[in-house]
Design an enzyme around this catalytic site. Structure first.
Site, mmCIF file in Angstrom:
data_model
loop_
_atom_site.group_PDB
_atom_site.id
_atom_site.type_symbol
_atom_site.label_atom_id
_atom_site.label_comp_id
_atom_site.label_asym_id
_atom_site.label_seq_id
_atom_site.Cartn_x
_atom_site.Cartn_y
_atom_site.Cartn_z
ATOM 1 N N ASP A 60 -10.291 6.744 -52.868
ATOM 2 C CA ASP A 60 -11.089 6.746 -51.629
ATOM 3 C C ASP A 60 -10.801 8.088 -50.890
ATOM 4 O O ASP A 60 -11.813 8.344 -49.583
ATOM 5 C CB ASP A 60 -10.562 5.726 -50.674
ATOM 6 C CG ASP A 60 -10.869 4.232 -50.831
ATOM 7 O OD1 ASP A 60 -11.831 3.930 -50.850
ATOM 8 O OD2 ASP A 60 -9.864 3.575 -51.051
ATOM 9 N N HIS A 161 -14.355 -0.078 -39.796
ATOM 10 C CA HIS A 161 -13.984 0.847 -38.795
ATOM 11 C C HIS A 161 -14.825 0.804 -37.741
ATOM 12 O O HIS A 161 -16.120 0.384 -37.671
ATOM 13 C CB HIS A 161 -14.263 2.331 -39.156
ATOM 14 C CG HIS A 161 -13.181 2.770 -40.214
ATOM 15 N ND1 HIS A 161 -13.463 3.495 -41.581
ATOM 16 C CD2 HIS A 161 -11.847 2.875 -40.289
ATOM 17 C CE1 HIS A 161 -12.263 3.825 -42.405
ATOM 18 N NE2 HIS A 161 -11.327 3.341 -41.551
ATOM 19 N N CYS A 248 -18.118 8.926 -42.743
ATOM 20 C CA CYS A 248 -16.990 9.096 -43.666
ATOM 21 C C CYS A 248 -16.675 10.283 -44.617
ATOM 22 O O CYS A 248 -15.607 10.546 -45.052
ATOM 23 C CB CYS A 248 -16.787 7.697 -44.364
ATOM 24 S SG CYS A 248 -16.980 6.493 -43.472
HETATM 25 N N1 GLY Z 1 -13.043 2.367 -49.142
HETATM 26 C C1 GLY Z 1 -12.730 3.054 -47.729
HETATM 27 C C2 GLY Z 1 -11.824 2.560 -47.142
HETATM 28 O O1 GLY Z 1 -11.373 1.282 -47.361
HETATM 29 O O2 GLY Z 1 -10.905 3.201 -46.479
#
Ligand code: GLY
Length: 253
Positions: A60, A161, A248
């Site tokens: 990630d 988030h 992100c």
């Molecule tokens: N796939 C991004 C996260 O779970 O942080």
């Protein structure tokens, strides 16, 4: 205005990234192509982009926004909520030291993903989520206060988030969806409410009076254009497969 951005290239290991999306496995080459277009878009908004190499240890790792909170005169390196992501911060801290002094750090047992934090001028709204705990928000607010900034918390239950469901587009505008639509803490903003079918597009990014919007959400693009912003649509399908979005993928400052 922003001048700089930091991004990290996706690695082949992105197929092992954390996900709840149920959209299938991301395609590495397509992810690289989308990342190229993302970098081009940041540059077209006037940013100088620092591109970090992929790190195959961290599937990630391209979601750099989660690893630090940055603002004029201060960077705070987070302590990500997912164990598999914690080591991403080592290289980010080194990178940030080239731009910021001080670089503060979040310490255990606190956890923070900065995808849970929305900057509105000198105030920071911090979503308390599965990734960001009370101790994390507390440490963030302590660091902010030392440097003339302030913060407050909002508990969330939906989405990965806080910023999966909200974006600040400057000039008091937000795009917002889901459980955040009726939060009293956000009542002061001019809200563009996004239908739940288009929820992904609540993660859009203001950069120097342009707004990056995920491709495929014409209603959102039109609503943001009606606010007076130039819209840049970008396909981020491969990152959405990992619960990620436009914000992100970069740190902007
Ligand atoms: N796939 C991004 C996260 O779970 O942080």
């Amino acid at each position: 205005m922003f001048n700089q951005a930091i991004v990290r290239r996706p690695g082949k290991s992105l197929v092992n990234g954390i996900t709840t999306a149920g959209l299938g496995q991301p395609d590495y080459q397509q992810a690289l192509d989308q990342h190229d277009a993302y970098i081009d878009a940041l540059q077209s908004c006037g940013l100088t982009v620092t591109v970090m190499h992929a790190d195959e240890h961290y599937p990630d790792g391209m979601f750099v926004e989660d690893t630090a909170l940055v603002m004029p005169g201060l960077a705070i390196v987070t302590r990500p909520g997912a164990d598999s992501r914690r080591g991403e911060t080592v290289s980010i801290k080194k990178q940030l030291a080239q731009f910021f002094d001080p670089v503060e750090i979040i310490e255990a047992p606190a956890t923070v993903d900065a995808g849970d934090i929305m900057m509105v001028g000198r105030h920071f709204y911090i979503g308390l989520s599965e990734r960001t705990n009370e101790a994390g928000a507390g440490q963030i607010i302590q660091h902010l206060n030392k440097h003339g900034y302030h913060g407050s918390t909002i508990s969330i239950r939906e989405g990965l988030h806080f910023k999966s469901s909200i974006s600040y587009l400057e000039n008091n505008h937000i795009v917002v969806t889901g459980e955040l639509v009726d939060k009293p803490q956000l009542a002061e903003f001019n809200s563009v409410v996004i239908d739940s079918a288009d929820a992904c597009s609540a993660n859009s990014v203001w950069i120097n009076n342009r707004v990056l919007v995920p491709a495929g959400f014409a209603t959102t693009s039109q609503a943001i254009a009606a606010l007076g912003y130039e819209v840049i649509e970008l396909d981020v399908s491969e990152f959405q497969k990992l619960d990620g979005g436009l914000s992100c993928l970069s740190l902007r400052f």
